[in-house]
Structure formats: structure tokens, C-alpha cells
Write an enzyme that holds these catalytic residues in place. Structure first.
Site, PDB file in Angstrom:
ATOM      1  N   GLU A 164      10.480  -4.614   4.527  1.00 39.96           N
ATOM      2  CA  GLU A 164      10.559  -6.029   4.121  1.00 39.96           C
ATOM      3  C   GLU A 164      10.256  -6.165   2.631  1.00 39.96           C
ATOM      4  OE1 GLU A 164       8.910  -4.876   6.767  1.00 39.96           O
ATOM      5  OE2 GLU A 164       8.959  -6.302   8.440  1.00 39.96           O
ATOM      6  N   HIS A 175      -5.361 -33.425  17.819  1.00 36.99           N
ATOM      7  CA  HIS A 175      -4.267 -34.254  18.332  1.00 36.99           C
ATOM      8  C   HIS A 175      -3.148 -33.389  18.866  1.00 36.99           C
ATOM      9  CE1 HIS A 175      -6.126 -37.920  16.849  1.00 36.99           C
ATOM     10  NE2 HIS A 175      -6.581 -37.129  15.892  1.00 36.99           N
ATOM     11  N   LYS A 197       9.540  -0.944  14.130  1.00 39.01           N
ATOM     12  CA  LYS A 197      10.120  -0.580  12.830  1.00 39.01           C
ATOM     13  C   LYS A 197      11.230   0.448  13.018  1.00 39.01           C
ATOM     14  CE  LYS A 197       5.813  -0.762  10.104  1.00 39.01           C
ATOM     15  NZ  LYS A 197       4.902   0.021   9.283  1.00 39.01           N
ATOM     16  N   LYS A 239       0.843  -1.199   0.000  1.00 39.72           N
ATOM     17  CA  LYS A 239       0.000   0.000   0.000  1.00 39.72           C
ATOM     18  C   LYS A 239       0.879   1.250   0.000  1.00 39.72           C
ATOM     19  CE  LYS A 239      -3.420   2.401   2.788  1.00 39.72           C
ATOM     20  NZ  LYS A 239      -4.320   2.396   3.936  1.00 39.72           N
ATOM     21  N   GLY A 242      -4.795  -1.695   5.114  1.00 35.72           N
ATOM     22  CA  GLY A 242      -3.989  -2.821   4.635  1.00 35.72           C
ATOM     23  C   GLY A 242      -4.663  -4.162   4.875  1.00 35.72           C
ATOM     24  N   ARG A 243      -5.172  -4.375   6.090  1.00 35.93           N
ATOM     25  CA  ARG A 243      -5.757  -5.678   6.426  1.00 35.93           C
ATOM     26  C   ARG A 243      -7.157  -5.851   5.845  1.00 35.93           C
ATOM     27  NH1 ARG A 243      -4.662  -2.461  10.542  1.00 35.93           N
ATOM     28  NH2 ARG A 243      -6.284  -1.615  11.884  1.00 35.93           N
ATOM     29  N   GLU A 252      -4.773  -6.819  14.719  1.00 41.45           N
ATOM     30  CA  GLU A 252      -4.242  -5.493  14.363  1.00 41.45           C
ATOM     31  C   GLU A 252      -5.356  -4.449  14.474  1.00 41.45           C
ATOM     32  OE1 GLU A 252      -0.615  -4.603  11.507  1.00 41.45           O
ATOM     33  OE2 GLU A 252      -2.451  -4.474  10.327  1.00 41.45           O
TER      34      GLU A 252
HETATM   35  O1  F6P Z   1       2.307  -4.098   9.900  1.00 41.42           O
HETATM   36  C1  F6P Z   1       1.811  -2.857   9.598  1.00 41.42           C
HETATM   37  C2  F6P Z   1       1.303  -2.757   8.238  1.00 41.42           C
HETATM   38  O2  F6P Z   1       1.166  -1.413   8.009  1.00 41.42           O
HETATM   39  C3  F6P Z   1      -0.002  -3.499   7.995  1.00 41.42           C
HETATM   40  O3  F6P Z   1      -1.105  -2.831   8.480  1.00 41.42           O
HETATM   41  C4  F6P Z   1       0.024  -3.633   6.517  1.00 41.42           C
HETATM   42  O4  F6P Z   1      -0.921  -4.539   6.069  1.00 41.42           O
HETATM   43  C5  F6P Z   1       1.455  -4.062   6.311  1.00 41.42           C
HETATM   44  O5  F6P Z   1       2.190  -3.309   7.250  1.00 41.42           O
HETATM   45  C6  F6P Z   1       2.013  -3.861   4.940  1.00 41.42           C
HETATM   46  O6  F6P Z   1       1.978  -2.520   4.546  1.00 41.42           O
HETATM   47  P1  F6P Z   1       2.177  -2.100   3.038  1.00 41.42           P
HETATM   48  O7  F6P Z   1       1.099  -2.704   2.239  1.00 41.42           O
HETATM   49  O8  F6P Z   1       2.137  -0.597   3.035  1.00 41.42           O
HETATM   50  O9  F6P Z   1       3.526  -2.606   2.584  1.00 41.42           O
END
Ligand code: F6P
Length: 550
Positions: free
Chosen positions: A217, A390, A514, A211, A273-274, A359
Site C-alpha cells: 500500500e 446517541h 497479503k 518500517k 510497527g504498532r 494486532e
Molecule cells: O499490517 C501489518 C504491518 O506489518 C503492521 O504491523 C505495520 O504497522 C504495518 O503493516 C506497516 O508496516 P510498514 O511500516 O513496514 O510499512
């Protein structure tokens, strides 16, 4: 009182009435509730689209449900819901609208944000995704060397990974089995390594899903993926256009990365995002199942959106599920909530819900920033049945904790299951029904004794029962049913956040780690001495550096 002049939740008369009612119920048992009302098994059910929802095995009576609905009315759940659907900026700490429901609205709907109807833009992106997915699936889109794409690698994390990764598993039997689809999220290089090590770069498309397009990452993995591709193809930057597309709200950063914005599929800041899986973030799934199936899934979401928006409180499934969670958290001190799908295809469903729920509702201050004095979101966990039986079901059956659980099952196995495996489905589902039966009704000491169990083992073999469960049953796990299920949980989470008066749509809790990671990385490499580190972290970093021979 809060800033809107609302009485704090735990000082409302509705909350007190529920507390009194809980005291009166005392050690109420599900056996007693079913004895008193044998029709409960059919009466305490709802049908929403294809979902048959049975809430008869909950520690509630008609009075409990009425009191919970009064709490919902007093806390303004319906008003907040309507404000969300109207596009008002209910995410107050980020000053944003919350409009994932617009992502599945029909083409002729009108939903305005800041005076602009967002629905045409939603459908324009869906159409663009559809045409791109079609070109990949047909082999018309070719890579740098002219070969068709056979491998799709989605690079994203959190909401830019969990939704498509979960749905790709869920809808495997609807996917084009000739395509290899993988998901890379972890900044641990092992994730990307394992995803690409056996792929031919000439046939590989990377979908960079972010987003913000700033998530460390994702940008790190995307950069490494670009290096892997260009090295493998012995090509220069010009090859990127044929092998990289972006899903983002941030065109500037996408261009900075070197992806042509013509190959960008847009979404908007009013999609959290979620809550973004049915936006452009779903592109990898759309390629896998095809645009028509993707639209069927969106229709499933929309069906439950409409149910949530219009069904009366007594028949409103997300309202009911949300209120049941409030009930157990507040008056049974339940800390956790298990989601137990009896479908191997839903193996990633609970992980997806963890982000959605934890979240969203893992907050400890209310909308005004005042600490809450009531429980908020539970720990959400679970894995597909029968594996959990199990492993950890022992604790649910005989441990000391109250763990409400959702059991999700399907009447029919996947249509393309090997014929020889179809018969196993009844065994799977026999376990599904048996577990909710055992959890609800247990086994009394008298029943254990009647089996001739020696007295010293009676207590060990007794099941106290009374563990609350919801059963969600559908005919088949189709794209539409998956959409219905996800929307059901999205709105359940919404209801709980509304009652608890928290902002379910921000996620400030992810920020501190972060920032600190950014400061620690140069200490690990030796670029920074780390003089500002606390004693514990400094000692751990020193141990790490010594193990790395630095
Ligand atoms: O972990 C925080 C967060 O902002 C989530 O809410 C989001 O889904 C994820 O990181 C990834 O964010 P982006 O889509 O901006 O890379």
C-alpha cells in the site's frame, strides 16, 4: 506444562482460585460494593503522573485484586517486563528485542541490544528530526522551485500511519495552524486523491513512512505521489530530494525508491510497527507541534514507563488495567472492550488502540505454539463521547453483553478554544460522569415504578447497571498527557500478553491476505487465468471482471 516448565495458565492454582472466587461473588452488584465501602470512590483510585485513574466501578473486591496479582506473579509478568526493559529478545517468533521504551529513554540511559547501547542512536535520530522539523517550520527548507513547504503528507499504513494521524488530531491545538498536514494510508486511490487534489506540489513534502519499505500500500501510494509531484512540477527525478523523505529501517529499499538516504530518518527492528509512533515515525507530528512539544510527549511516555517498571503491584496502573481485562475475559466471558474518549481531539485514539491491542493480542496459540484454552485479546472499539451515546450506548446499557469500558476525559477544554465554546465543556463532562454512573448503578424496577411508569413498560425502562468502567481523568490534553496515556495502554497490552503467555509482538495473522492479494491482482487484470482459485473467489472475481467490462 509449556516449554519453560510452566503450568498452563488455566491449570494453575491461581487461576482456579480466581474461578472459585468468581463463583462466590455470584451476582455481586456495584450498589452493594459501594454500600459496603462508601470510601471506594476514593480508595479504588491511582494517580500516575497527570492521570487520575478510578477503578472503583469494577466488579472486584480487595480479594479479587489480590488474587489477580497472584496470577500475575505466577505467570511471570514482572520478569517478562524486566526482560523487555533490558532489551532481551522477548519477541521469540521473530527473534527480536522489544524496546519501544528505549525510544523515550533519557540521553544518559544505557540500554543494550546485542551488547550495543542503543540510546545514543535514538537521540541522534531525534536531533536530526528536530533540526529538519525546525527547517521546515521556519521556511528555511524549500522545495524544488524555491518555495517553502506548507503541506505535509504522511504516506504509511498501520503503525506507520495510525500513531501520527491520531496524535496530530489529539494535539491540534498545539500545531502550527499555517501548515496543512494530511495522512494517506489506504491503497484505494481515493485516499491519495483527496489528500493532494487541492495542494500545490511546489509547497508539498511527502513523508514516506514504512518500517520495512516493502508494504505494498505504502510503496504504491508513494510511487503515485512521486508521479503526481513530478508531473505537477514538470520536473525530473532530481526534484524528489526536496519533496520526499523516508522513515524506515531499510536504507537499501529507500535508496531503490529514489530517496536520498541523507533524507532518511532511521529506526530499528527492535521497534514494532504498532509501537513505533514515538520513533522517527512521529516526524509529521514533530513538524506540526515542534521538537520541544514532541520531547514533552516523549517525557510523558517515559514517566509511565518508569511507573510500570518500578511501582509496586498494588499501585501499578498498567498491571491493574491488564489484570482487569483478564478477569472479565476469563470469568465474565467479555469479548469486547470499549474505549470512549470524551474529547473530540481523541477522535482517532480508539482506532490507534485497535492496532495496538488487537494486532498484539489477537492470538490463539501460546508462546510454544500450543492452542490457548482461555480468551485472549478483546475486540477494541469506541468513538468519542457524546456521539456514541446517541448510537451504540443503548447496547452497552441494556444489551446482553458484558462490555467493560474506559472513559477518558479532561477537566479543561483546549486552551485555544473559541471563548464562546468554553462553557460547553461542563456539559460534555456532565455526560461523561453521568454515563459511568448510569452504567454502574442503573435504575431498578422499583425506581422506575416510583416514577409512575405503567407496569408494561417497567422492564423496558429498567437499567440493570453493573457495567464495569474505568475512568481516566486529567487536567488538560497536553503532549505529555498523550504520551502518558499511550504508554499506559502499551503496558496494559503487555501485561495481558504476559499473563496469557502469547507473543504480543509478532503479527503473523496479517501475512496470508497479503500473499493472496498478490496472486489475485493479475487475475483481475487478466494477466493470469486464476485456475488455482477456489470456487467462491473464482465466481466473485468473474463477477468483478464482468462489472468492469473485461
Ligand atoms: O499490517 C501489518 C504491518 O506489518 C503492521 O504491523 C505495520 O504497522 C504495518 O503493516 C506497516 O508496516 P510498514 O511500516 O513496514 O510499512
Amino acid at each position: 506444562m509449556n516449554a519453560e516448565g510452566r503450568t498452563r495458565l488455566n491449570r494453575t492454582p491461581e487461576w482456579s482460585a480466581l474461578g472459585k472466587h468468581r463463583d462466590q461473588l455470584g451476582e455481586v452488584s456495584l450498589r452493594e460494593l459501594f454500600d459496603a465501602d462508601p470510601a471506594r470512590g476514593t480508595g479504588y483510585t491511582l494517580q500516575v503522573g497527570d492521570l487520575h485513574l478510578d477503578y472503583s466501578k469494577h466488579l472486584v473486591t480487595d480479594e479479587t485484586l489480590a488474587l489477580l496479582r497472584e496470577l500475575a506473579a505466577a505467570t511471570g509478568v514482572a520478569e517478562l517486563r524486566d526482560a523487555m526493559f533490558r532489551g532481551e529478545k522477548i519477541n521469540t517468533t521473530e527473534d527480536r528485542a522489544v524496546l519501544h521504551t528505549a525510544l523515550r529513554a533519557p540521553r544518559d540511559a544505557v540500554i543494550e541490544v546485542d551488547g550495543e547501547n542503543v540510546v545514543p542512536a535514538v537521540h541522534a535520530v531525534l536531533d536530526k528530526m528536530g533540526s529538519f522539523a525546525g527547517r521546515i517550520r521556519s521556511g528555511e527548507w524549500t522545495g524544488h522551485t524555491g518555495r517553502p513547504i506548507k503541506n505535509i503528507v504522511n504516506v504509511g499504513i498501520g503503525g506507520s500511519d495510525l500513531g501520527p494521524a491520531m496524535a496530530y488530531e489529539a494535539l491540534r491545538s498545539f500545531t502550527d495552524r499555517e501548515l496543512t498536514v494530511r495522512f494517506v494510508s489506504n491503497v484505494d486511490g481515493a485516499d491519495l486523491h483527496e489528500a493532494v487534489r487541492d495542494l500545490d506540489p511546489a509547497e508539498t513534502l511527502f513523508i514516506i513512512a514504512s518500517k520495512t519499505f516493502t508494504t505494498i500500500e505504502t510503496i504504491t501510494n508513494a510511487t503515485s505521489a512521486r508521479d503526481w509531484l513530478l508531473t505537477g512540477l514538470r520536473a525530473d527525478q532530481s526534484a524528489v530530494a526536496k519533496h520526499f523523505v523516508a522513515l524506515s529501517t531499510n536504507a537499501g529499499k529507500v535508496a531503490d525508491f529514489g530517496i536520498d538516504t541523507a533524507n532518511m530518518f532511521e529506526f530499528w527492528d527492535w521497534v514494532g510497527g504498532r509501537y513505533s509512533f514515538d520513533s522517527a515515525i512521529g516526524l509529521s507530528l514533530m513538524i506540526a507541534i515542534g521538537p520541544d512539544r514532541f520531547r514533552e510527549m516523549l517525557d510523558g511516555f517515559h514517566l509511565v514507563d518508569e511507573h510500570f517498571r518500578t511501582a509496586p503491584p498494588e499501585e501499578n496502573a498498567p498491571l491493574l488495567l491488564g489484570l482487569l481485562g483478564v478477569w472479565y475475559g476469563a470469568f465474565f466471558d467479555a469479548q469486547a472492550h470499549a474505549v470512549l474518549p470524551y474529547s473530540h481531539y481523541l477522535s482517532k485514539f480508539t482506532a490507534y488502540l485497535q492496532q495496538l491491542d488487537m494486532e498484539s493480542n489477537g492470538k490463539s496459540v501460546d508462546r510454544d505454539g500450543v492452542p490457548v484454552e482461555w480468551q485472549t485479546g478483546p475486540v477494541v472499539w469506541g468513538t468519542p463521547g457524546t456521539n456514541g451515546q446517541h448510537a451504540y450506548y443503548q447496547l452497552i446499557h441494556q444489551g446482553t453483553k458484558v462490555i467493560p469500558a474506559d472513559f477518558i476525559g479532561f477537566a479543561r477544554p483546549a486552551a485555544d478554544l473559541l471563548p464562546g465554546l468554553v462553557a460547553q465543556h461542563d456539559l460534555l463532562m456532565a455526560n461523561f460522569f453521568a454515563q459511568t454512573q448510569a452504567l454502574a448503578f442503573g435504575k431498578t424496577p422499583e425506581e422506575v415504578r416510583a416514577e409512575g411508569v405503567p407496569e408494561e413498560l417497567v422492564a423496558h425502562k429498567t437499567f440493570r447497571g453493573n457495567h464495569p468502567t474505568t475512568t481516566i481523568l486529567a487536567g488538560d490534553l497536553t503532549p505529555s498527557v498523550l504520551g502518558q496515556l499511550i504508554a499506559l495502554y502499551e503496558h496494559k497490552v503487555f501485561v495481558q500478553g504476559a499473563v496469557w503467555n502469547i507473543d504480543s509482538f509478532d503479527q503473523w495473522g496479517v501475512e496470508l491476505g497479503k500473499v493472496l492479494a498478490k496472486k489475485i491482482e493479475p487475475v483481475l487484470t487478466g494477466e493470469d487465468k486464476g485456475e488455482e482459485l477456489d470456487g467462491s473467489t473464482a465466481a466473485l472475481v468473474a463477477a468483478y471482471r464482468s462489472l468492469r467490462g473485461r
